[in-house]
Design an enzyme around this catalytic site. Structure first.
Site, mmCIF file in Angstrom:
data_model
loop_
_atom_site.group_PDB
_atom_site.id
_atom_site.type_symbol
_atom_site.label_atom_id
_atom_site.label_comp_id
_atom_site.label_asym_id
_atom_site.label_seq_id
_atom_site.Cartn_x
_atom_site.Cartn_y
_atom_site.Cartn_z
ATOM 1 N N ALA A 1 16.634 -11.837 -25.365
ATOM 2 C CA ALA A 1 16.255 -11.863 -24.017
ATOM 3 C C ALA A 1 16.991 -10.364 -23.531
ATOM 4 O O ALA A 1 17.980 -10.314 -24.212
ATOM 5 C CB ALA A 1 16.898 -12.913 -23.668
ATOM 6 N N SER A 2 16.938 -9.423 -22.781
ATOM 7 C CA SER A 2 17.575 -8.737 -22.324
ATOM 8 C C SER A 2 19.243 -8.749 -22.099
ATOM 9 O O SER A 2 19.975 -7.804 -22.648
ATOM 10 C CB SER A 2 17.255 -7.223 -21.132
#
Length: 206
Positions: A9-10
């Site tokens: 996930a970013s």
């Protein structure tokens, strides 16, 4: 067959493990299981991702790198994507993505030579295409975000991203108790950059 799942996930505020159940169900449907899982909260636009390169370092020729979508592996520039793909190819790792059905043939242990070569060529092309699409999507979103921020600033409405006070307080407390950065990262899911920022803040405090 060794299957290594990569979950990304970013930001630390996003749940990197969201797709774990989907990856486990996918491998079960193909009569396989996930041997190891690598989870990190880093931008896909960055080539330097510790968990991704730990996976590559652990992998052996023929291992499968399993991802939910190609954009979990890459939102990289063309040069960085070529560098990553070259490293994957050099280590003879097979990339399988849930959103790329042609890659699923690589889960067959002994495809015939013609089928293997044909789908390898198709998969390389499709990986390149989807990586390019993922990069364009990233750049488009960044441009729209910058335009929105500029408009909000001009109107006096921009305040920036609010700090996650509860999480950061917990990180600071763990550091005070002597927890290692790796332990903090595992417990909170935050990035090492966030830990470094809080550690620096603690040192500067009177």
């Amino acid at each position: 067959m060794v299957v290594r799942a990569y979950l990304r996930a970013s930001t630390e505020d996003q749940n990197a493990e969201r797709a774990r159940a989907d990856l486990e169900a996918f491998t079960a449907e193909h009569g396989l299981h996930i041997t190891s899982t690598y989870v990190e909260n880093e931008s896909g636009a960055k080539l330097a991702r510790p968990e991704l390169f730990r996976l590559l370092g652990d992998a052996r020729p023929g291992d499968v790198l399993l991802i939910e979508q190609v954009d979990r592996l890459s939102r990289l520039t063309t040069a960085d994507w070529q560098s990553l793909r070259s490293e994957i190819d050099r280590r003879q790792i097979r990339v399988v993505a849930l959103d790329l059905p042609t890659s699923w043939t690589q889960l067959k242990t002994r495809p015939d030579d013609f089928t293997a070569r044909m789908f390898a060529a198709i998969n390389q092309m499709m990986l390149d295409v989807l990586a390019a699409v993922a990069r364009k999507d990233y750049e488009d979103r960044r441009r729209r975000q910058a335009q929105g921020q500029a408009r909000a600033k001009a109107e006096g409405r921009y305040k920036g991203r609010p700090e996650n006070v509860k999480r950061n307080t917990a990180i600071a407390e763990m550091l005070r108790r002597g927890a290692s950065w790796s332990q903090v990262q595992h417990a909170t899911g935050c990035s090492r950059a966030t830990i470094a920022k809080i550690a620096k803040r603690m040192k500067a405090a009177p």
